[in-house]
Motif scaffolding. Structure first.
Motif, short mmCIF file in Angstrom:
data_model
loop_
_atom_site.label_atom_id
_atom_site.label_comp_id
_atom_site.label_asym_id
_atom_site.label_seq_id
_atom_site.Cartn_x
_atom_site.Cartn_y
_atom_site.Cartn_z
N VAL A 163 48.59 10.24 12.03
CA VAL A 163 49.57 11.20 12.54
C VAL A 163 48.98 12.60 12.57
O VAL A 163 49.16 13.35 13.54
CB VAL A 163 50.86 11.16 11.70
N ARG A 166 46.60 13.07 15.45
CA ARG A 166 47.33 13.13 16.74
C ARG A 166 48.10 14.43 16.87
O ARG A 166 48.42 14.85 17.99
CB ARG A 166 48.28 11.97 16.86
N ALA A 167 48.41 15.06 15.73
CA ALA A 167 49.14 16.33 15.77
C ALA A 167 48.21 17.52 15.97
O ALA A 167 48.68 18.64 16.21
CB ALA A 167 49.93 16.52 14.48
N LEU A 172 46.87 13.97 20.96
CA LEU A 172 47.43 12.76 21.57
C LEU A 172 46.47 12.11 22.54
O LEU A 172 46.56 10.91 22.81
CB LEU A 172 48.76 13.09 22.25
N TRP A 271 47.17 20.41 8.99
CA TRP A 271 48.18 19.47 8.51
C TRP A 271 48.02 19.33 7.00
O TRP A 271 46.92 19.11 6.50
CB TRP A 271 47.99 18.12 9.19
N ASP A 299 53.44 18.29 5.17
CA ASP A 299 53.78 17.71 6.47
C ASP A 299 53.97 16.20 6.35
O ASP A 299 54.69 15.60 7.15
CB ASP A 299 52.67 18.00 7.48
N ASP A 322 57.98 15.89 10.49
CA ASP A 322 58.34 16.01 11.91
C ASP A 322 58.43 14.62 12.52
O ASP A 322 57.41 13.99 12.82
CB ASP A 322 57.30 16.86 12.64
N THR A 324 59.26 13.67 15.43
CA THR A 324 58.73 13.59 16.79
C THR A 324 57.22 13.36 16.77
O THR A 324 56.69 12.53 17.52
CB THR A 324 59.05 14.89 17.56
N LYS A 325 56.52 14.09 15.91
CA LYS A 325 55.07 13.91 15.81
C LYS A 325 54.72 12.53 15.25
O LYS A 325 53.72 11.93 15.67
CB LYS A 325 54.47 15.01 14.94
N HIS A 326 55.54 12.03 14.34
CA HIS A 326 55.31 10.70 13.80
C HIS A 326 55.41 9.65 14.91
O HIS A 326 54.52 8.82 15.09
CB HIS A 326 56.32 10.41 12.69
N ALA A 329 52.59 9.50 17.53
CA ALA A 329 51.31 8.93 17.10
C ALA A 329 51.25 7.41 17.25
O ALA A 329 50.16 6.84 17.34
CB ALA A 329 51.04 9.31 15.65
#
Length: 492
Positions: A163, A166-167, A172, A271, A299, A322, A324-326, A329
């Motif tokens: 994650v 990807r953040a 992404l 992060w 985070d 977060d 959305t970020k999870h 990913a």
């Protein structure tokens, strides 16, 4: 034509066989209750006999079934006496929870339900969402945080690294393009668990992309060194993206300065992840929760309910602030997994959108049962008691001329060592290791060993709710007795 008349087509009992299986099940349950009730009178651990080991290794795959009652008896004779021993109050070698009878019952209920929590719209999914919400609240995260249950902190930390990567900026794109020429690097103390380095390996970042930060005299991350390493990496063209703090290091139970690390992560736009495999559960204690200051700003967080919270194995957990970020990913779109607005395929997002597993057991049920039956206040008192027993062991070590403490006691881990001025450090390393094996094989206690500042030491982790002061005294007495048998004498 399909012939449905064969009674053996279904694996369920037929007719009166249900009553026989019910009686067998009750007998098995009684066997486990009796075993738990009498656990203190049993050896902590005993070696598996050679004939049983040989039998396991050479028994062929059964072509014809056996009676369930006979299988239960086989388990009783060949497995039950020879398990790892972590249910026993004398087990202190590794950070393994002791389990509870309530957790055992919940595991049975989950197996009977046989639910797959990869997705779909059913009550077990809502139970897991509820318990993730509870866990988030306990750890100081917002109730809107995302999360899921996994096998343990190794998988939880792996998910967090994924994650976090990807953040990162343009992170992404890694999902389609791979790491490629990106020079992503992260940071953790040199005392961090090996699963962090392994997560970098498995994520394709490479274990060398994890920079190991020195620690101070209290075995906590040196944050001055961290800042210097980040600056040096940026100067060299690398892309710092993650810093990992540890709440309860595996060797000595130290807690990194999470509040300071959080500030550095914010300033450097990194992060901030916390590996709280066992130490995060100190949050259950009003007294020890203060030591976790800064964890609530992470985070992401990895920890295990199957350690200090005493839930049966396995019950790891990852929380991501977060949601959305999870989801970004891991989310996938496969036609056979399409989500609907109603029916069994409703209820998105599914847990398979938050991790690598499509098939997932109902781990949340035993966590729900444990928290519901015992409550956080009682579990918090249990955490306090484990730490008090560790302090008792620390005092006992200080009082014994033949023993020396090898690291500060932060929570529930005590590292000590037999000493003898007539022996070299290497000879003492060997002696301490042999005596630990002596104590284990005798079934009196199970400490383990680790290395601190290059020296092999005896390590006792007080994680089991059944462990009392008398149990650590018995362990120390056994260590001293075996040392005397090997000719070690107290300093003059």
């Amino acid at each position: 034509m399909v012939d449905d008349t064969d009674p053996f087509l279904s694996l369920d009992p037929q007719g009166a066989d249900w009553d026989r299986l019910r009686a067998t099940g009750h007998h098995m349950l009684d066997m486990m209750f009796d075993n738990l009730r009498e656990i203190r009178e049993q050896p902590v651990w005993q070696p598996l006999p050679d004939d049983i080991r040989t039998g396991f290794r050479h028994t062929p795959v059964p072509e014809h079934g056996m009676d369930a009652e006979a299988f239960g008896e086989t388990f009783k004779q060949m497995v039950l006496p020879y398990s790892v021993g972590n249910r026993h109050p004398g087990f202190m070698g590794w950070v393994h929870g002791g389990g509870t009878p309530v957790g055992m019952l919940a595991e049975m209920l989950a197996a009977g339900l046989n639910a797959n929590l990869g997705g779909r719209d059913h009550a077990p999914v809502e139970v897991e969402r509820m318990v993730i919400r509870w866990a988030s609240s306990l750890m100081g995260f917002p109730e809107t945080a995302s999360g899921l249950f996994v096998t343990g902190s190794s998988m939880a930390n792996f998910i967090a690294v994924i994650v976090a990567s990807r953040a990162a900026k343009d992170g992404l794109s890694l999902r389609q393009n791979g790491v490629g020429q990106r020079s992503l690097v992260g940071y953790a103390a040199c005392s961090a668990h090996g699963c962090i380095s392994r997560a970098f390996d498995l994520a394709g970042l490479g274990s060398d992309a994890l920079r190991l930060v020195p620690v101070d005299d209290a075995f906590r991350m040196d944050t001055t060194a961290l800042k210097a390493m980040i600056a040096a990496d940026r100067q060299a063209g690398f892309e710092p993206f993650l810093v990992v703090g540890t709440a309860g290091t595996v060797d000595v139970g130290a807690i990194d300065p999470l509040d300071v690390i959080s500030g550095i992560a914010t300033k450097e736009e990194l992060w901030f992840h916390v590996d709280g495999a066992f130490g995060a559960m100190a949050a259950l204690s009003p007294h020890f929760k203060k030591a976790l200051s800064g964890l609530e700003r992470a985070d992401s967080l990895a920890f295990d309910f199957h350690k200090w919270a005493q839930v049966p194995y396995d019950a790891g957990c990852v929380i991501v602030r977060d949601a959305t970020k999870h989801a970004a990913a891991f989310a996938q779109t496969l036609s056979y997994l399409s989500r609907e607005d109603r029916g069994l395929a409703a209820g998105a997002p599914w847990f398979c959108d938050l991790g690598p597993d499509l098939s997932r057991g109902f781990r949340a049920l035993k966590v729900w049962a444990t928290l519901s039956v015992y409550g956080t206040q009682r579990l918090g008192r249990m955490v306090d008691h484990c730490c008090a027993v560790a302090r008792h062991l620390e005092a006992r070590v200080d009082a014994e001329p033949m023993l020396e403490l090898m690291a500060p006691v932060t929570l529930d881990i005590v590292c000590f060592r037999l000493r003898d001025c007539t022996l070299t450090d290497e000879q003492l390393d060997h002696l301490n290791g042999e005596i630990v094996k002596d104590v284990q094989i005798a079934g009196l206690a199970v400490p383990s060993t680790t290395r601190i500042n290059g020296r092999l030491v005896i390590r006792a982790a007080i994680v089991n709710h059944r462990t009392m002061a008398a149990d650590v005294d018995r362990m120390v007495d056994a260590v001293l007795a075996f040392a005397a048998r090997r000719g070690l004498t107290a300093p003059g």
